[in-house]
Design a protein around this motif. Structure first.
Motif, mmCIF file in Angstrom:
data_model
loop_
_atom_site.group_PDB
_atom_site.id
_atom_site.type_symbol
_atom_site.label_atom_id
_atom_site.label_comp_id
_atom_site.label_asym_id
_atom_site.label_seq_id
_atom_site.Cartn_x
_atom_site.Cartn_y
_atom_site.Cartn_z
ATOM 1 N N MET A 105 22.152 -35.267 2.569
ATOM 2 C CA MET A 105 20.724 -35.354 2.854
ATOM 3 C C MET A 105 20.017 -36.071 1.700
ATOM 4 O O MET A 105 20.512 -36.102 0.580
ATOM 5 N N PRO A 106 18.813 -36.640 1.958
ATOM 6 C CA PRO A 106 18.069 -37.278 0.864
ATOM 7 C C PRO A 106 17.591 -36.236 -0.133
ATOM 8 O O PRO A 106 17.511 -35.049 0.164
ATOM 9 N N LYS A 107 17.257 -36.692 -1.325
ATOM 10 C CA LYS A 107 16.790 -35.769 -2.353
ATOM 11 C C LYS A 107 15.436 -35.169 -1.973
ATOM 12 O O LYS A 107 14.618 -35.810 -1.321
ATOM 13 N N LEU A 108 15.222 -33.921 -2.407
ATOM 14 C CA LEU A 108 13.937 -33.280 -2.195
ATOM 15 C C LEU A 108 12.959 -33.761 -3.266
ATOM 16 O O LEU A 108 13.175 -33.559 -4.459
ATOM 17 N N ARG A 109 11.897 -34.412 -2.838
ATOM 18 C CA ARG A 109 10.867 -34.896 -3.761
ATOM 19 C C ARG A 109 10.102 -33.680 -4.269
ATOM 20 O O ARG A 109 9.470 -32.962 -3.508
ATOM 21 N N THR A 110 10.119 -33.485 -5.592
ATOM 22 C CA THR A 110 9.723 -32.201 -6.167
ATOM 23 C C THR A 110 8.641 -32.349 -7.227
ATOM 24 O O THR A 110 8.675 -33.260 -8.053
ATOM 25 N N ILE A 111 7.673 -31.410 -7.202
ATOM 26 C CA ILE A 111 6.668 -31.276 -8.254
ATOM 27 C C ILE A 111 6.932 -29.968 -8.993
ATOM 28 O O ILE A 111 7.231 -28.941 -8.366
ATOM 29 N N ILE A 112 6.822 -29.987 -10.320
ATOM 30 C CA ILE A 112 6.972 -28.761 -11.095
ATOM 31 C C ILE A 112 5.640 -28.458 -11.786
ATOM 32 O O ILE A 112 4.963 -29.354 -12.285
ATOM 33 N N VAL A 113 5.268 -27.165 -11.766
ATOM 34 C CA VAL A 113 3.954 -26.750 -12.268
ATOM 35 C C VAL A 113 4.110 -25.538 -13.173
ATOM 36 O O VAL A 113 4.647 -24.503 -12.761
ATOM 37 N N ASP A 114 3.626 -25.664 -14.399
ATOM 38 C CA ASP A 114 3.613 -24.526 -15.321
ATOM 39 C C ASP A 114 2.640 -24.852 -16.452
ATOM 40 O O ASP A 114 2.620 -25.987 -16.950
ATOM 41 N N ASP A 115 1.841 -23.873 -16.845
ATOM 42 C CA ASP A 115 0.868 -24.128 -17.914
ATOM 43 C C ASP A 115 1.483 -23.993 -19.307
ATOM 44 O O ASP A 115 0.818 -24.302 -20.294
ATOM 45 N N GLU A 116 2.741 -23.544 -19.393
ATOM 46 C CA GLU A 116 3.418 -23.419 -20.678
ATOM 47 C C GLU A 116 4.338 -24.625 -20.888
ATOM 48 O O GLU A 116 5.292 -24.815 -20.125
ATOM 49 N N PRO A 117 4.086 -25.463 -21.903
ATOM 50 C CA PRO A 117 4.887 -26.675 -22.120
ATOM 51 C C PRO A 117 6.380 -26.392 -22.275
ATOM 52 O O PRO A 117 7.204 -27.148 -21.741
ATOM 53 N N LEU A 118 6.738 -25.332 -22.959
ATOM 54 C CA LEU A 118 8.155 -25.016 -23.139
ATOM 55 C C LEU A 118 8.822 -24.697 -21.804
ATOM 56 O O LEU A 118 9.947 -25.137 -21.536
ATOM 57 N N GLU A 120 20.316 -32.792 -5.827
ATOM 58 C CA GLU A 120 19.458 -32.749 -4.634
ATOM 59 C C GLU A 120 17.974 -32.851 -4.967
ATOM 60 O O GLU A 120 17.134 -32.906 -4.062
ATOM 61 N N ILE A 121 17.629 -32.887 -6.247
ATOM 62 C CA ILE A 121 16.226 -32.845 -6.659
ATOM 63 C C ILE A 121 15.793 -34.157 -7.304
ATOM 64 O O ILE A 121 16.493 -34.714 -8.144
ATOM 65 N N GLU A 122 14.601 -34.645 -6.911
ATOM 66 C CA GLU A 122 13.954 -35.776 -7.573
ATOM 67 C C GLU A 122 12.557 -35.340 -8.019
ATOM 68 O O GLU A 122 11.688 -35.066 -7.182
ATOM 69 N N ILE A 123 12.342 -35.223 -9.316
ATOM 70 C CA ILE A 123 11.039 -34.814 -9.831
ATOM 71 C C ILE A 123 10.083 -36.004 -9.757
ATOM 72 O O ILE A 123 10.319 -37.047 -10.362
ATOM 73 N N ILE A 124 8.975 -35.823 -9.013
ATOM 74 C CA ILE A 124 8.027 -36.932 -8.837
ATOM 75 C C ILE A 124 6.720 -36.689 -9.596
ATOM 76 O O ILE A 124 5.912 -37.616 -9.717
ATOM 77 N N ALA A 125 6.508 -35.456 -10.097
ATOM 78 C CA ALA A 125 5.298 -35.180 -10.880
ATOM 79 C C ALA A 125 5.454 -33.857 -11.612
ATOM 80 O O ALA A 125 6.197 -32.974 -11.184
ATOM 81 N N GLU A 126 4.728 -33.746 -12.725
ATOM 82 C CA GLU A 126 4.656 -32.507 -13.494
ATOM 83 C C GLU A 126 3.184 -32.161 -13.695
ATOM 84 O O GLU A 126 2.372 -33.041 -13.982
ATOM 85 N N CYS A 127 2.852 -30.880 -13.553
ATOM 86 C CA CYS A 127 1.457 -30.460 -13.652
ATOM 87 C C CYS A 127 1.331 -29.282 -14.610
ATOM 88 O O CYS A 127 2.189 -28.400 -14.640
ATOM 89 N N LYS A 128 0.208 -29.250 -15.338
ATOM 90 C CA LYS A 128 -0.019 -28.211 -16.336
ATOM 91 C C LYS A 128 -0.944 -27.105 -15.837
ATOM 92 O O LYS A 128 -1.133 -26.107 -16.526
#
Length: 280
Positions: free
Chosen positions: A1-14, A28-36
């Protein structure tokens, strides 16, 4: 299957860095954005339409629950919550089949959650994701406030419901919502838009999202038809709150209702917007 286009969100930088490092190892994962924070998560989800979002629960401002409640049901991706609150999240999300990862994040737990997400991505209907999540949120709120409710005066059972009770005339322009430990009477003119999630409706009013157990059809029957219009099989909007109409592909539109609220008008309901524009 194609990769899951993924956003990750966490207010802690670490935590964000650690999650990125782990997910970069998953084919299976493609990170397309990161949010704080939650507001960034709302914006990126609407702009990028991801398949999957890793979403922290406790964040300043808009928390993880608030992110989901702000999104139209057909925009909500699969959600894997990350949380440090085992005492309520662990069992609540399992009961409602919502994925979660308990902090500190464990690589084995990430892989297990991703496999569950892949199965859901291939099998679930469009609105099932949000319905399950809203159900879990509702359960958590009820559990947290059950003590207050049980020790109260029984106000909830004495208030009129729907068309019953002698006070119907006084309440006919308001929507009754049992919201956590409160009974909220919403003025219809304050309601900006409504989003369906299975047997629940997310009623967005004055920057707050209220969860009401109701089908979209039943709620629409209670709303003023002169200002509330269905623009999607899962969405009702108050025409008075439309700030901008943005043409989209294949005869669809996006409606901008506020700083962060944007809903899609499907082709089946585009005549509603054309009539609205012609009357302007």
């Amino acid at each position: 299957m194609p990769k899951l286009r993924t956003i990750i969100v966490d207010d802690e930088p670490l935590a964000l860095n650690f999650l990125r490092a782990k997910l970069n190892k998953v084919p299976e994962i493609e990170i397309i954005a990161e949010c704080k924070n939650g507001r960034e998560a709302i914006e990126k989800t609407m702009d990028l339409a991801p398949d999957l979002i890793f979403l922290d629960i406790q964040m300043p401002g808009v928390d993880g629950f608030g992110v989901i409640q702000k999104l139209q049901s057909d925009i909500v991706p699969l959600v894997i919550f990350t949380t440090a609150f085992e005492q309520y999240a662990l069992d609540a999300f399992d009961v409602h089949a919502v994925d979660y990862i308990l902090k500190p994040i464990d690589e084995e737990r990430i892989n297990r959650a991703i496999q569950r997400a892949i199965v859901r991505f291939e099998t679930e209907e469009e609105t099932e994701h949000k319905s399950r999540i809203i159900g879990a949120i509702d359960t958590i709120y009820e559990r947290e406030h059950s003590t207050n409710l049980s020790s109260g005066s029984g106000l909830g059972s004495s208030l009129p419901q729907g068309s019953h009770g002698q006070n119907k005339g006084k309440l006919e322009h308001k929507i009754i919502i049992k919201d956590r430990d409160d009974i909220t009477l919403l003025k219809q003119e304050d309601i900006e838009w409504v989003d369906a999630a299975g047997d629940y409706c997310c009623v967005h009013a004055q920057g707050v999202t209220h969860i009401k157990r109701s089908t979209l059809k039943n709620l629409l029957d209670d709303l003023d038809p002169s200002i509330f219009k269905r623009v999607h099989r899962s969405t009702i909007v108050n025409l008075n709150y439309i700030q901008k109409v943005i043409p989209h592909t294949k005869g669809e539109y996006f409606l901008k209702l506020g700083e962060y609220d944007q809903v899609k008008v499907s082709r089946n309901y585009r005549e509603v917007i054309k009539d609205f524009l012609s009357d302007g």
